[in-house]
Design a protein around this motif. Structure first.
Motif, short mmCIF file in Angstrom:
data_model
loop_
_atom_site.label_atom_id
_atom_site.label_comp_id
_atom_site.label_asym_id
_atom_site.label_seq_id
_atom_site.Cartn_x
_atom_site.Cartn_y
_atom_site.Cartn_z
N GLN A 150 -1.44 -2.69 17.61
CA GLN A 150 -0.07 -2.36 17.23
C GLN A 150 0.00 -2.27 15.71
O GLN A 150 -0.78 -2.91 15.00
N PHE A 151 0.94 -1.48 15.24
CA PHE A 151 1.12 -1.34 13.80
C PHE A 151 1.82 -2.58 13.24
O PHE A 151 1.35 -3.19 12.28
N TYR A 152 2.95 -2.95 13.84
CA TYR A 152 3.70 -4.11 13.37
C TYR A 152 4.04 -4.96 14.57
O TYR A 152 4.79 -4.53 15.46
N SER A 153 3.48 -6.14 14.65
CA SER A 153 3.66 -7.01 15.82
C SER A 153 4.19 -8.37 15.38
O SER A 153 3.98 -8.80 14.24
N LEU A 177 -2.63 -2.26 8.84
CA LEU A 177 -2.67 -1.00 8.11
C LEU A 177 -3.59 0.03 8.77
O LEU A 177 -3.44 1.23 8.54
N THR A 178 -4.53 -0.44 9.59
CA THR A 178 -5.44 0.49 10.26
C THR A 178 -4.78 1.17 11.47
O THR A 178 -5.36 2.09 12.04
N LEU A 194 5.45 4.27 5.11
CA LEU A 194 5.25 4.63 3.70
C LEU A 194 4.61 3.48 2.92
O LEU A 194 3.75 3.70 2.06
N TRP A 195 5.04 2.26 3.23
CA TRP A 195 4.43 1.10 2.57
C TRP A 195 2.95 1.00 2.93
O TRP A 195 2.11 0.70 2.07
N ALA A 196 2.61 1.27 4.20
CA ALA A 196 1.20 1.23 4.61
C ALA A 196 0.39 2.26 3.83
O ALA A 196 -0.72 1.99 3.39
N ALA A 197 0.98 3.46 3.66
CA ALA A 197 0.29 4.51 2.89
C ALA A 197 0.13 4.10 1.43
O ALA A 197 -0.90 4.37 0.80
N ALA A 198 1.14 3.41 0.88
CA ALA A 198 1.06 2.97 -0.52
C ALA A 198 -0.01 1.90 -0.69
O ALA A 198 -0.78 1.91 -1.66
#
Length: 364
Positions: A150-153, A177-178, A194-198
């Motif tokens: 999951q991205f955010y759990s 982030l992966t 966007l935060w993950a990309a930053a």
């Protein structure tokens, strides 16, 4: 708890605007020290990140207190037990914020350790109900083993069957982030993609594209630029990176050495077990041989006993035959004696008859 305000850094003499910056970053925001210093430099950036992570409106967080601030110029070894940021929000909510780039295969234990330490915040003599809500958020560059992709759990203590939450004051979250490709609509509305990309951006061009989507990331890139252009901080980050690389290598060598020792120990144990097994097999064979010899001896003793019994039976048979022959001889002797008596009787009868005839003749 010690308190710290946000640090202020001087802008470099020649400030290059974002649109004119090109090339690779010396370090990315996944560097935990850089992550911590950038967020400490600008409270608005930290507040906006927290709102995205907590699903709050920008004006919901009015004050943030950092209790373990990074002090520029301190040594690498002064780093606060690897926990990046411990914050206190309004209403006395404690928030641990940690950037973890390396998978040391201990994330559940590590995160729970920090969460439990922070939750243990009730002063002596105070009511346990006064415990501050505590939330640990890990921003990870890997997916912990055994956990769903999951991205955010978010994780709570729950009852096994009903899944009811034990207490909302104890919470752990993971921003992986992966797994940014698994971001939900809610995650994107909060700007977490966007935060993950930053966090993972490696070039200034990536920040330029992010700034086109949200001007906040121009502020983030400027704060990042000022930190990286600060020679002391850049040297500190580089020293920390080198120190962590050395520590990582040392741990890898230690793990490799331990693994070799374990494999060697296993081989030794295997050889010892094989030797013991061979010795046990040899002892078993010797015991079997001894048993066969004992059985052979027993068979020979039995055979000898049978032969002795046979000899005894033959001797008894010979004795019976001798006794029989003796009885036959005695019987023959008796018959001979009887025959002799009969002859004598016949002779006596004949003599008597002669006497009788002579007597008759004399009388006539």
């Amino acid at each position: 708890m010690s308190r710290s305000s946000f640090i202020t850094l001087q802008s470099p003499g020649l400030f290059v605007p974002l649109e004119r910056r090109t090339g690779k970053l010396a370090f990315t925001l996944t560097n935990d020290y850089l992550f911590k210093v950038v967020l400490q430099r600008n409270e608005d950036i930290l507040r906006t990140l927290l709102c995205s992570l907590l699903g709050l409106q920008p004006d919901s967080i009015r004050s943030v207190l950092i209790t373990n601030a990074a002090e520029p110029g301190t040594t690498v070894h002064d780093k606060d037990a690897a926990l990046d940021m411990r914050l206190i929000l309004k209403h006395n909510k404690i928030l641990n914020l940690e950037m973890q780039i390396r998978n040391e295969h201990n994330w559940p234990e590590r995160s729970l350790t920090y969460l439990c330490r922070s939750f243990d915040n009730v002063p002596k003599g105070a009511d346990y109900k006064t415990a501050f809500p505590t939330h640990h958020i890990g921003i990870l560059c890997f997916s912990p083993a055994g956990m769903p992709k999951q991205f955010y759990s978010h994780y709570y203590m729950t009852e096994q069957h009903s899944h009811s939450i034990y207490t909302p004051k104890f919470r752990l979250s993971i921003l992986d982030l992966t797994q940014a490709g698994l971001a939900t609509d809610a995650d994107r509305q909060q700007g977490l993609d966007l935060w993950a990309a930053a966090f993972r951006a490696t070039t200034w061009e990536e920040f330029q594209m992010l700034a086109e989507k949200d001007t906040l990331f121009k502020t983030v890139s400027d704060a990042l630029y000022i930190v990286l252009e600060n020679k002391d901080l850049a040297d500190q980050i580089r020293r920390q990176w080198e120190y962590e690389a050395i520590e990582k290598r040392r741990k890898e060598l230690a793990q490799r050495r331990d693994a070799l020792m374990q494999r060697r120990e296993k081989r030794i144990q295997k050889r010892e077990a094989e030797c013991q097994q061979r010795e046990a097999a040899q002892q078993q064979r010797e015991a079997a041989q001894q048993q066969r010899e004992a059985e052979q001896q027993q068979r020979e003793a039995t055979q000898q006993q049978r032969e002795a019994e046979q000899q005894q039976r033959e001797a008894e048979q010979q004795q019976r035959e001798a006794e029989f022959q003796q009885r036959e001889a005695e019987c023959q002797q008796r018959e001979n004696q009887i025959q002799q008596y009969e002859v004598e009787l016949q002779q006596r009868a004949a003599a008597l008859e002669a006497k009788s005839n002579a007597l008759k003749a004399s009388l006539e």
